[in-house]
Design a protein around this motif. Sequence first.
Motif, PDB file in Angstrom:
ATOM      1  N   ALA A 167       0.836  -1.210   0.000  1.00 32.58           N
ATOM      2  CA  ALA A 167       0.000   0.000   0.000  1.00 32.58           C
ATOM      3  C   ALA A 167       0.871   1.262   0.000  1.00 32.58           C
ATOM      4  O   ALA A 167       0.587   2.220  -0.720  1.00 32.58           O
ATOM      5  CB  ALA A 167      -0.935  -0.009   1.205  1.00 32.58           C
ATOM      6  N   THR A 168       1.930   1.255   0.777  1.00 31.95           N
ATOM      7  CA  THR A 168       2.837   2.405   0.825  1.00 31.95           C
ATOM      8  C   THR A 168       3.561   2.566  -0.503  1.00 31.95           C
ATOM      9  O   THR A 168       3.678   3.681  -1.031  1.00 31.95           O
ATOM     10  CB  THR A 168       3.855   2.233   1.965  1.00 31.95           C
ATOM     11  N   GLN A 169       4.024   1.456  -1.074  1.00 29.71           N
ATOM     12  CA  GLN A 169       4.709   1.532  -2.363  1.00 29.71           C
ATOM     13  C   GLN A 169       3.773   2.068  -3.449  1.00 29.71           C
ATOM     14  O   GLN A 169       4.181   2.895  -4.275  1.00 29.71           O
ATOM     15  CB  GLN A 169       5.245   0.158  -2.756  1.00 29.71           C
ATOM     16  N   ALA A 170       2.521   1.628  -3.438  1.00 31.85           N
ATOM     17  CA  ALA A 170       1.548   2.109  -4.421  1.00 31.85           C
ATOM     18  C   ALA A 170       1.335   3.612  -4.281  1.00 31.85           C
ATOM     19  O   ALA A 170       1.264   4.333  -5.283  1.00 31.85           O
ATOM     20  CB  ALA A 170       0.230   1.358  -4.274  1.00 31.85           C
ATOM     21  N   GLU A 171       1.248   4.085  -3.062  1.00 30.81           N
ATOM     22  CA  GLU A 171       1.077   5.525  -2.821  1.00 30.81           C
ATOM     23  C   GLU A 171       2.289   6.296  -3.336  1.00 30.81           C
ATOM     24  O   GLU A 171       2.155   7.350  -3.955  1.00 30.81           O
ATOM     25  CB  GLU A 171       0.869   5.782  -1.327  1.00 30.81           C
ATOM     26  N   CYS A 172       3.485   5.777  -3.088  1.00 28.36           N
ATOM     27  CA  CYS A 172       4.710   6.428  -3.568  1.00 28.36           C
ATOM     28  C   CYS A 172       4.774   6.445  -5.088  1.00 28.36           C
ATOM     29  O   CYS A 172       5.224   7.432  -5.686  1.00 28.36           O
ATOM     30  CB  CYS A 172       5.947   5.731  -2.996  1.00 28.36           C
ATOM     31  N   ARG A 173       4.323   5.373  -5.730  1.00 25.01           N
ATOM     32  CA  ARG A 173       4.337   5.308  -7.200  1.00 25.01           C
ATOM     33  C   ARG A 173       3.436   6.367  -7.830  1.00 25.01           C
ATOM     34  O   ARG A 173       3.639   6.743  -8.987  1.00 25.01           O
ATOM     35  CB  ARG A 173       3.935   3.911  -7.675  1.00 25.01           C
ATOM     36  N   ARG A 174       2.470   6.859  -7.083  1.00 29.94           N
ATOM     37  CA  ARG A 174       1.600   7.931  -7.612  1.00 29.94           C
ATOM     38  C   ARG A 174       2.408   9.190  -7.885  1.00 29.94           C
ATOM     39  O   ARG A 174       2.084   9.972  -8.779  1.00 29.94           O
ATOM     40  CB  ARG A 174       0.468   8.224  -6.639  1.00 29.94           C
ATOM     41  N   ASP A 175       3.465   9.399  -7.111  1.00 26.94           N
ATOM     42  CA  ASP A 175       4.312  10.582  -7.293  1.00 26.94           C
ATOM     43  C   ASP A 175       5.558  10.300  -8.128  1.00 26.94           C
ATOM     44  O   ASP A 175       6.086  11.204  -8.773  1.00 26.94           O
ATOM     45  CB  ASP A 175       4.765  11.122  -5.927  1.00 26.94           C
ATOM     46  N   SER A 176       6.037   9.061  -8.068  1.00 24.43           N
ATOM     47  CA  SER A 176       7.287   8.725  -8.745  1.00 24.43           C
ATOM     48  C   SER A 176       7.244   7.268  -9.195  1.00 24.43           C
ATOM     49  O   SER A 176       7.194   6.365  -8.357  1.00 24.43           O
ATOM     50  CB  SER A 176       8.464   8.932  -7.786  1.00 24.43           C
TER      51      SER A 176
END
Length: 85
Positions: free
Chosen positions: A42-51
């Motif tokens: 979930a955290t990685q998915a959120e980070c992928r939204r920006d980068s």
Amino acid sequence: MALLFVGIDPDTEETTCPAAWVDIDMKPDPDLLFQGWLADEATQAECRRDSPQPESEAVIRIPYRMIGIIRKACDAAEQAATGKL
């Protein structure tokens, strides 16, 4: 490769711990290396939204208590870049 060990999580247990190094052979721009806990999906998915995250990269967590160690790593990288290390 010459890695300068900067420090580990001061609250580490055993041999699994977040840590920081500087690759002082990388000229003119030394790299910082971090060992940390792999972030959950979930955290990685959120980070992928920006980068976007290619397969060769990972999102890791570094504990707040390592801020001083990370500052030391940044200082060491700057010193290595300017030939003062």
